[in-house]
Design an enzyme around this catalytic site. Sequence first.
Site, PDB file in Angstrom:
ATOM      1  CD  GLU A  95      46.503  40.730  40.743  1.00  0.00           C
ATOM      2  OE1 GLU A  95      46.224  41.494  41.700  1.00  0.00           O
ATOM      3  OE2 GLU A  95      45.338  40.358  40.303  1.00  0.00           O
ATOM      4  CD  GLU A 146      42.451  45.736  40.502  1.00  0.00           C
ATOM      5  OE1 GLU A 146      43.651  45.273  39.877  1.00  0.00           O
ATOM      6  OE2 GLU A 146      41.664  44.703  40.995  1.00  0.00           O
TER       7      GLU A 146
HETATM    8  O1  LIG Z   1      41.337  41.891  36.035  1.00  0.00           O
HETATM    9  C1  LIG Z   1      40.700  41.235  36.825  1.00  0.00           C
HETATM   10  O2  LIG Z   1      39.587  40.650  36.079  1.00  0.00           O
HETATM   11  C2  LIG Z   1      40.660  41.236  38.377  1.00  0.00           C
HETATM   12  C3  LIG Z   1      41.553  42.103  38.985  1.00  0.00           C
HETATM   13  C4  LIG Z   1      41.475  41.719  40.469  1.00  0.00           C
HETATM   14  O3  LIG Z   1      42.188  40.779  40.775  1.00  0.00           O
HETATM   15  N1  LIG Z   1      40.473  42.541  41.059  1.00  0.00           N
HETATM   16  C5  LIG Z   1      39.997  41.973  42.231  1.00  0.00           C
HETATM   17  C6  LIG Z   1      39.026  43.396  42.822  1.00  0.00           C
HETATM   18  C7  LIG Z   1      38.538  42.939  44.225  1.00  0.00           C
HETATM   19  C8  LIG Z   1      37.499  43.587  44.668  1.00  0.00           C
HETATM   20  O4  LIG Z   1      36.331  43.739  43.914  1.00  0.00           O
HETATM   21  O5  LIG Z   1      37.598  44.422  45.552  1.00  0.00           O
HETATM   22  C9  LIG Z   1      39.597  40.420  42.292  1.00  0.00           C
HETATM   23  O6  LIG Z   1      38.852  40.182  41.384  1.00  0.00           O
HETATM   24  O7  LIG Z   1      39.835  39.809  43.511  1.00  0.00           O
HETATM   25 ZN   LIG Z   2      44.321  40.955  41.933  1.00  0.00          ZN
END
Ligand SMILES: O=C(O)CCC(=O)N[C@@H](CCC(=O)O)C(=O)O
Ligand SMILES: [Zn+2]
Length: 340
Positions: A70, A224
């Site tokens: 990322e 995000e």
């Molecule tokens: O795009 C995706 O499927 C995942 C993107 C991402 O890394 N999102 C985080 C969100 C964390 C949270 O829920 O606070 C993750 O999945 O770690």
């Molecule tokens: Zn991420």
Amino acid sequence: MQPDWKNILLQQGFLELTKTLENKAIDVVSWKVNDNTKVSLLASGILLVEPFDTSGVCDLVISSGVHGNETAPIEIVDRLVAKILTQDLVVRNRVLLIIGNPVAMNLSQRFDIENMNRLFNGHHVGKNHHEAIRAAQLENMVSDFFVAGTATERRHYDLHTAIRGSKYSKFAVYPFPDGRDWSKPQLEFFLASGINTVLLGHQPSGTFSYFSSHRFNAHAFTVELGKVKPFGENNPEDFALIEDNLAKLISDEAVNSKPFDNSDFNLFAVKQELVKHSEEFSLNIADDLENFSDFKRGFQLSNDGEHSYIVEQDGEAIVFPNAKIPIGQRAGLIVEKTDI
Ligand SMILES: O=C(O)CCC(=O)N[C@@H](CCC(=O)O)C(=O)O
Ligand SMILES: [Zn+2]
């Protein structure tokens, strides 16, 4: 004797230094940027910046690269560090700047052995691989940072980009607040930063942002900022609003926000976490379906034996759908619109 990390940082920048250091251990290096600011390289990818004047109002953690591929968030942190080192940014609040997973970054992968953003809040305990060790190190550094601070407010913005495109290109995930109120000033900060979509967390988790929220009552968020792209393919203008506002927080300058109004936001509550229960788990959606796409009642979203999910209400939407995860982990979030 260790190489002159300070000069490498000054000449090549934080990102390049972190690529070089990867997960090598180093001795802490500290120096004065000017009469006001002290910088300490605490470890690979972990930089502490402190004004000598201790009257700052906010102790701020800005993290990136917990997922190694990322890249846009890593470039944002790199640019903020460059501005601090060249004194283009006056530092009035303490700030801890982080590139989370240098090994995965060098592999251009989300993670190497295990998704680090499931390992916080002690979920690393009993694991010996490098990402578990790094999660423990990040927890310790953030703990030391917040405990040593005297500011009245603690904030942690953990910057990410998503695997898929999204109906709302930028959004924040607000970790479960453990009974605290949702913070309207924080939502106002996001709106002023070009982020009007917020997903309200429903339960404790192993994320970095939940760690800071839960353990230190910090205003902490996973943010995000768009879709994952390789280094060099991100357009800095796409992140200008949030980057400028993070810089303002560091300088303790006012952010140009307006009073909270639900109608300015797309707020979503988590209705249910989709958990992968078996190797048979699959999703009945296209690989490029955007986050926040919604469904009609009766649509079978996932196949997982007795745990298959059938949409219960028109308008239920999916965020972070991902079938390629270990059994027992989150395969997506079913969300629905809400207000606060
Ligand atoms: O795009 C995706 O499927 C995942 C993107 C991402 O890394 N999102 C985080 C969100 C964390 C949270 O829920 O606070 C993750 O999945 O770690
Ligand atoms: Zn991420």
